[in-house]
Design an enzyme around this catalytic site. Sequence first.
Site, PDB file in Angstrom:
ATOM      1  CG  PHE A 211       2.192  -4.984   6.762  1.00 39.21           C
ATOM      2  CD1 PHE A 211       1.830  -4.225   5.656  1.00 39.21           C
ATOM      3  CD2 PHE A 211       3.258  -4.547   7.527  1.00 39.21           C
ATOM      4  CE1 PHE A 211       2.519  -3.063   5.324  1.00 39.21           C
ATOM      5  CE2 PHE A 211       3.949  -3.401   7.207  1.00 39.21           C
ATOM      6  CZ  PHE A 211       3.581  -2.650   6.104  1.00 39.21           C
ATOM      7  CE  LYS A 212       6.947  -3.578   4.302  1.00 37.19           C
ATOM      8  NZ  LYS A 212       7.130  -3.589   5.760  1.00 37.19           N
ATOM      9  CG  ASP A 213       3.498 -12.131   2.743  1.00 32.66           C
ATOM     10  OD1 ASP A 213       4.382 -12.036   1.875  1.00 32.66           O
ATOM     11  OD2 ASP A 213       3.645 -12.782   3.798  1.00 32.66           O
TER      12      ASP A 213
ATOM     13  CG  LEU B 200       4.958  -6.912  -1.985  1.00 33.90           C
ATOM     14  CD1 LEU B 200       6.094  -6.804  -1.000  1.00 33.90           C
ATOM     15  CD2 LEU B 200       5.423  -6.565  -3.395  1.00 33.90           C
TER      16      LEU B 200
END
Length: 498
Positions: A112-114, A117
């Site tokens: 989920f960091k995408d 980011l």
Amino acid sequence: MVYHSTRNKALEVTGAQAIAQGIADDGGLFVPASIPELTAEDFNSLMFLSYAERAARLFELYLTDFTPEELRECTKAAYESGNFDTPAVQEIATLKDGCMLLELWHGPTCAFKDMALQILPHFLTRAAKKSGVDREIVILTATSGDTGKAALAGFQDVPGTRIMVFYPEDGVSSMQKRQMQTQEGENVRVCAVKGNFDDCQNGVKAIFTDPAMQKALADHGMQFSSANSINWGRLVPQIVYYVSAYVTMLERDILQPGQRFALTVPTGNFGNILAAWYAKQMGVPIQHLVCASNINNVLTDFIRTGEYNRKRDFHATVSPSMDILISSNLERLLYHMTHEDDAQIREWFTALKETGSYTIPRTLRDRIQAEFSGSFWDDTQTKAIIGKVFGENGYLSDTHTAVGICAARDYLAQTNEKLPMLIASTANPYKFGAAVLDAVDSVPADADEYEILDLLRKKTGMKIPTALAELRSKTVRFTDSVAQDAMVDYVKAQLGIA
Ligand SMILES: *Cc1c(COP(=O)(O)O)cnc(C)c1O
């Protein structure tokens, strides 16, 4: 919209400054002076828009010093240039028991960091220009595995930026390590730290706030910023996906306008669940937030007792991105929930640093319990639920999401309300292939990470993400490893300011 530091309410900066700087000089985190509220009509007007368009409209509320055109450029570049493997950017899957999984891992690094980011570099380069920074921006990042790769992918070869990532040597999955070690790009560096995630995070924070280091950087035309969830530019895109998920549920008639639901978030640094709390304050009808942890259960204890105590053993688990004992973003929640009592926040967080713990008053604890509950689950329970959910639904979840499923089912069993339940699904299962394969089958003793991908595909039929399959043919570029107290010298050497 202006932003304050959680440790100094008198400090006032713009959104661009908050993003460019990452963390306040006093060590506090930037927080919005007020939280915008959305009406039923506002939610209606977001229906049937693309994800990029929804995001742009929501960013307008928080990043008022960016023009709407700039925000659209950012959201288009992040969400509409083919970096996500689904045009919807996020998906919602439904299990037979009715629980819904908000899949946030369709981006290039499979976690989920995408979601944040992929857009942060676009915000950051524009924010730097706006706040008059013409220095090169040096992103310094501590990672429990997923942030590092997502930040590397986001900042790779972005002009005017360099990025350095520190990860715990034995604290990430072998696939996560591969993803980072093979990262391409001229402006990237990756280094292992002999320690755990908290050691990496403390090392990075110390470098960040060291005045001598800041001066040395300035003298060389550089400035630090952060890609960790202490940066407001990480949180605001995460608020967006919860608002967007609600709007999608309205579109699909899963929910009626205003209908309440519960939300479970597998939690480490408290960033993802805090974004959900902001979405709730904005008017998303979240009845209750369930904070799901692995056996690093500092948050469960905090929610139950009101004492935050990091003095405890650190455990390496099959959900390594949640192996964290210092959940930075809790500071933002406490700031808002104490009605912006910056003196109190300073006292608690100084105590946390110096003595390892702090205790909030019972009245505040009760108010937190009215909105949040917490539970924690061990590796055996995590693997068991992956097997069970796969058996019942043919649906494969990763180890972090599985901790969330355990917590969500437990919450529903404990309460008699028949609330719809949404669970944040935080990673593609292939990213934690060994543990997931172990949950649904047996793992041959000598299998490497690529054989595990193939075995898992044979067993489940789920497609291997291209980004992971490709790693096999990539060269390992980064094998450095340092002790925590050598991080500062590593940074200096890499930047040529030794
Ligand atoms: C980062 C991460 C988490 C924890 O999120 P926080 O915002 O740190 O609470 C959970 N699952 C996965 C897969 C992650 O990468």
